[in-house]
Design a protein around this motif. Structure first.
Motif, mmCIF file in Angstrom:
data_model
loop_
_atom_site.group_PDB
_atom_site.id
_atom_site.type_symbol
_atom_site.label_atom_id
_atom_site.label_comp_id
_atom_site.label_asym_id
_atom_site.label_seq_id
_atom_site.Cartn_x
_atom_site.Cartn_y
_atom_site.Cartn_z
ATOM 1 N N SER A 1 12.772 3.811 4.158
ATOM 2 C CA SER A 1 12.366 4.777 3.131
ATOM 3 C C SER A 1 12.424 4.111 1.754
ATOM 4 O O SER A 1 12.970 3.017 1.598
ATOM 5 C CB SER A 1 13.298 5.983 3.151
ATOM 6 O OG SER A 1 14.590 5.552 2.787
ATOM 7 N N LEU A 2 11.915 4.854 0.757
ATOM 8 C CA LEU A 2 12.022 4.369 -0.615
ATOM 9 C C LEU A 2 13.502 4.259 -1.000
ATOM 10 O O LEU A 2 13.902 3.391 -1.760
ATOM 11 C CB LEU A 2 11.285 5.329 -1.553
ATOM 12 C CG LEU A 2 11.314 4.979 -3.032
ATOM 13 C CD1 LEU A 2 10.725 3.612 -3.295
ATOM 14 C CD2 LEU A 2 10.572 6.039 -3.839
ATOM 15 N N GLU A 3 14.300 5.141 -0.401
ATOM 16 C CA GLU A 3 15.734 5.099 -0.672
ATOM 17 C C GLU A 3 16.327 3.753 -0.241
ATOM 18 O O GLU A 3 17.173 3.185 -0.930
ATOM 19 C CB GLU A 3 16.424 6.246 0.067
ATOM 20 C CG GLU A 3 17.870 6.388 -0.311
ATOM 21 C CD GLU A 3 18.505 7.631 0.271
ATOM 22 O OE1 GLU A 3 17.764 8.483 0.822
ATOM 23 O OE2 GLU A 3 19.732 7.736 0.190
ATOM 24 N N GLU B 1 8.634 9.376 -3.416
ATOM 25 C CA GLU B 1 7.875 8.832 -2.289
ATOM 26 C C GLU B 1 6.690 9.739 -1.954
ATOM 27 O O GLU B 1 5.605 9.273 -1.638
ATOM 28 C CB GLU B 1 8.804 8.714 -1.078
ATOM 29 C CG GLU B 1 8.197 7.966 0.070
ATOM 30 C CD GLU B 1 9.265 7.330 0.956
ATOM 31 O OE1 GLU B 1 10.412 7.793 0.935
ATOM 32 O OE2 GLU B 1 8.922 6.370 1.660
ATOM 33 N N ARG B 2 6.920 11.029 -2.058
ATOM 34 C CA ARG B 2 5.877 11.986 -1.685
ATOM 35 C C ARG B 2 4.800 12.090 -2.764
ATOM 36 O O ARG B 2 3.613 12.208 -2.466
ATOM 37 C CB ARG B 2 6.519 13.362 -1.480
ATOM 38 C CG ARG B 2 5.780 14.255 -0.507
ATOM 39 C CD ARG B 2 6.593 15.478 -0.208
ATOM 40 N NE ARG B 2 6.656 16.395 -1.333
ATOM 41 C CZ ARG B 2 5.658 17.145 -1.754
ATOM 42 N NH1 ARG B 2 4.492 17.088 -1.143
ATOM 43 N NH2 ARG B 2 5.802 17.938 -2.774
ATOM 44 N N ARG C 1 8.313 -1.687 0.453
ATOM 45 C CA ARG C 1 9.010 -1.795 1.746
ATOM 46 C C ARG C 1 8.676 -3.122 2.402
ATOM 47 O O ARG C 1 9.552 -3.837 2.872
ATOM 48 C CB ARG C 1 8.521 -0.688 2.680
ATOM 49 C CG ARG C 1 9.151 0.628 2.444
ATOM 50 C CD ARG C 1 8.775 1.539 3.604
ATOM 51 N NE ARG C 1 8.786 2.895 3.155
ATOM 52 C CZ ARG C 1 7.758 3.712 3.168
ATOM 53 N NH1 ARG C 1 6.578 3.309 3.604
ATOM 54 N NH2 ARG C 1 7.882 4.936 2.751
ATOM 55 N N TYR D 1 15.327 1.258 -2.811
ATOM 56 C CA TYR D 1 16.099 1.509 -4.033
ATOM 57 C C TYR D 1 17.526 0.975 -3.885
ATOM 58 O O TYR D 1 18.023 0.226 -4.721
ATOM 59 C CB TYR D 1 16.101 3.020 -4.273
ATOM 60 C CG TYR D 1 16.910 3.491 -5.454
ATOM 61 C CD1 TYR D 1 16.333 3.595 -6.706
ATOM 62 C CD2 TYR D 1 18.235 3.868 -5.306
ATOM 63 C CE1 TYR D 1 17.071 4.051 -7.789
ATOM 64 C CE2 TYR D 1 18.973 4.321 -6.377
ATOM 65 C CZ TYR D 1 18.384 4.415 -7.615
ATOM 66 O OH TYR D 1 19.123 4.861 -8.675
ATOM 67 N N LEU E 1 14.479 10.439 -4.553
ATOM 68 C CA LEU E 1 13.620 9.375 -4.044
ATOM 69 C C LEU E 1 12.572 9.915 -3.077
ATOM 70 O O LEU E 1 11.445 9.429 -3.037
ATOM 71 C CB LEU E 1 14.477 8.299 -3.385
ATOM 72 C CG LEU E 1 15.489 7.685 -4.349
ATOM 73 C CD1 LEU E 1 16.411 6.735 -3.635
ATOM 74 C CD2 LEU E 1 14.786 6.960 -5.480
ATOM 75 N N GLU E 2 12.939 10.939 -2.328
ATOM 76 C CA GLU E 2 11.947 11.504 -1.400
ATOM 77 C C GLU E 2 10.818 12.167 -2.187
ATOM 78 O O GLU E 2 9.661 12.174 -1.761
ATOM 79 C CB GLU E 2 12.604 12.454 -0.386
ATOM 80 C CG GLU E 2 12.953 13.872 -0.835
ATOM 81 C CD GLU E 2 14.079 13.947 -1.870
ATOM 82 O OE1 GLU E 2 14.780 12.947 -2.075
ATOM 83 O OE2 GLU E 2 14.249 15.022 -2.486
ATOM 84 N N THR F 1 4.906 2.429 -2.771
ATOM 85 C CA THR F 1 6.107 2.474 -1.934
ATOM 86 C C THR F 1 5.964 1.572 -0.697
ATOM 87 O O THR F 1 6.868 0.814 -0.354
ATOM 88 C CB THR F 1 6.365 3.930 -1.493
ATOM 89 O OG1 THR F 1 6.281 4.748 -2.636
ATOM 90 C CG2 THR F 1 7.717 4.094 -0.865
ATOM 91 N N GLU F 2 4.800 1.688 -0.051
ATOM 92 C CA GLU F 2 4.546 0.917 1.178
ATOM 93 C C GLU F 2 4.695 -0.591 0.922
ATOM 94 O O GLU F 2 5.327 -1.318 1.686
ATOM 95 C CB GLU F 2 3.119 1.241 1.653
ATOM 96 C CG GLU F 2 2.798 0.763 3.045
ATOM 97 C CD GLU F 2 3.640 1.462 4.106
ATOM 98 O OE1 GLU F 2 3.987 0.785 5.064
ATOM 99 O OE2 GLU F 2 3.972 2.657 3.923
#
Lengths: 244, 310
Positions: free
Chosen positions: B293-295, B197-198, B220, B298, B193-194, B216-217
């Motif tokens: 985070s995206l995590e 996200e990146r 959230r 998720y 996921l990181e 992603t933003e």
């Protein structure tokens, strides 16, 4: 159909089996074993031998020479689809523009050329050895034109059939060894046919040789068509047949 | 310009529903993350879009071409797919592997193209080595070089950094970034996921059906309220009075010296909270916005699915 793509598949296949000891070993050793036994028999046939004795000895040579194109190609052909599937190389290939017929013809061509070259090579070695070392009565039968023509015509056609059977089984099998064993077994019914020629139950005359060759050719083309229809991308990738 | 348009795509294997009514689109030059747990239908979706398997229903336009059986060859000409296992011929050298695929794609000037693909993944020096001698990271790079051979409009990468060490993963991620720079659409399925996200401009989370899609933003913001975390040296004597300021919707004490404040817009609330803390004579250690985070996104969505199936 793109001959460039067929060529690309063939080059890859040939490179792969050149570096596969099992394939190279089988292709090298099997024909030599098939050569030695009949030659020893033929060299021991006396010049005074009866026609039946000679025909029987030459029949053994002829039979074994026709078995070579039936047993060598399955070693390669039976690996061609299931082997790639198991090592994970089939999926990337199927994501390219290659069409099933191009892939199959490339794989078949790569099995066909070395098998036929080996079968012809061994046959000519045997024929020359007979000419040099066997009694003239034996040499006359081996070098009989219809007999040689039958051998030359049937070798590639038997190899072709054996290859399509091998690829067809490979496209359905889930294990390489099982595919190789089944493919070898599946080619055996043609042994009955080759035996009839080899032991001159069907006397090889030029028209008969050509007629039987045409029949074998039709069988080869039919086998290719069946294998092409059996080639289902979805089943090969997921193990499932297409739904809906 | 949309390079990939998917509408109501569904795939069934017998009774099992693998992908259910999935719709999304991906623009040219976009890096699109496709996330989901094991068995969520990610690989099945890639295989459908790569023309390897046929959808049960729904439609798609891949690189401008309708996803129909008769268009398979034309679609495959314009895309590249790198499965999770790069599927290299281990007895063949790197160059020989690429030569096969250059031939299958009908690449003009294959030698030049192979050289430039190897240059792009920094593998020129290993061209003559059998792939069986390469590490997993290097094999992934060969797989990527192969995906560049036909100058694709869309590259499908299935778990491209799976099993790689952090350095090798970073190298692959840099290559993906490079593809974006060249206007290639990247369809990336990953568990990392990181990494998504990146790298990704947008992500979609799939669990048989599409659970969410967006940058992603935005995901959230959609899922989580904004939270301000206040840490003080000592417990506040009257936190309810301190946090009764403009913009703070609610608050709770996470422990004796840590307070979580929810709000719509931290840019309005944070200065007011700071002033209130100073006015109350609090010894403030830190005041920061909680980062999701995206995590988190998720897990929130996948946990919802797990709850729903109980």
């Amino acid at each position: 159909m793109s001959f460039d793509r067929i060529g690309a598949v063939m080059r890859k296949e040939v490179r792969e089996f050149r570096r596969n000891r099992f394939v190279v070993g089988t292709m090298a050793v099997t024909p030599i074993i098939f050569l030695i036994t009949p030659l020893v028999t033929l060299f021991n046939v006396p010049a005074s031998a009866s026609g039946t004795q000679v025909r029987s000895a030459v029949g053994l040579l002829s039979l074994l020479m026709l078995i070579i194109p039936l047993v060598i190609p399955p070693v390669i052909a039976a690996y061609s689809v299931v082997g790639e599937r198991l090592q994970g190389t089939l999926e990337p290939v199927l994501t390219t523009p290659v069409r099933p017929d191009e892939l199959l013809l490339g794989k078949a061509g790569a099995a066909f050329v070395p098998s036929v070259l080996i079968a012809y090579g061994i046959y000519f070695v045997a024929a020359i050895a007979v000419r040099v070392g066997a009694a003239p009565v034996v040499s006359d039968v081996v070098w009989h034109t219809p007999q040689m023509l039958a051998q030359l015509l049937f070798t590639p056609l038997l190899a072709g059939f054996s290859i399509w059977v091998g690829i067809g089984i490979s496209a359905r099998a889930s294990d390489v060894r099982v595919a190789q064993q089944l493919a070898t077994l599946a080619g055996l019914p043609l042994l009955a046919f080759t035996s009839l020629i080899s032991f001159q139950v069907i006397k090889p005359t030029v028209p008969i040789a050509i007629g039987l060759a045409v029949a074998l050719f039709v069988l080869d083309v039919s086998a290719y068509r069946v294998v092409e229809r059996m080639f289902d991308r979805e089943r090969l990738i997921t193990g499932a047949t297409r739904q809906g | 310009m949309e390079r990939l348009v998917v509408e109501h795509l569904t795939k069934r294997f017998g009774e099992r529903l693998a992908v259910d009514d999935v719709s999304f689109s991906v623009a040219a030059g976009e890096v699109f993350g496709f996330l989901g747990p094991n068995g969520a239908g990610k690989t099945t979706t890639v295989r459908m879009l790569g023309t390897l398997i046929a959808p049960t229903s729904g439609s798609a336009i891949v690189a401008g071409i309708p996803l129909e059986p008769e268009n398979g060859v034309e679609i495959r000409r314009r895309i590249a797919v790198m499965p999770e296992n790069p599927g290299l011929y281990l007895r063949l050298t790197v160059a020989e592997n690429l030569e096969l695929f250059a031939g299958l794609y009908g690449v003009a000037e294959p030698r030049d193209r192979i050289e430039s693909a190897l240059r792009a993944v920094n593998l020129e020096a290993r061209a003559a080595e059998p792939c069986g001698h390469l590490s997993k990271g290097l094999r992934q790079r060969v797989g990527l070089a192969r995906a560049l051979l036909n100058d694709p409009e869309i590259v499908f990468l299935d778990e491209p950094t799976s099993g790689l060490d952090p350095v090798a993963s970073r190298e692959v991620q840099q290559l993906i970034d490079g593809l974006r720079g060249h206007g290639v659409t990247v369809f990336l399925t990953t568990h990392r996921l990181e990494e998504a996200e990146r790298l990704c401009d947008r992500v979609a989370i799939l669990n048989t059906s599409l659970r969410t899609i967006g940058p992603t933003e935005e995901l959230r913001d959609r899922l989580f309220t904004k939270t301000l975390v206040v840490r003080t040296a000592a417990p506040l004597p009257s936190p309810a009075d301190v946090f009764a300021v403009q913009g703070v919707e609610s608050w709770r004490a996470a422990d004796t010296t840590r307070y979580l404040l929810t709000m719509d817009d931290p840019r309005v609330a944070a200065p007011a909270v700071t002033r209130a803390l100073v006015a109350a004579g609090a010894d403030v250690l830190s005041l920061s916005e909680a980062q999701h985070s995206l995590e988190d996104v998720y897990l929130e969505l996948i946990d919802e699915d797990v709850e729903a199936t109980r």
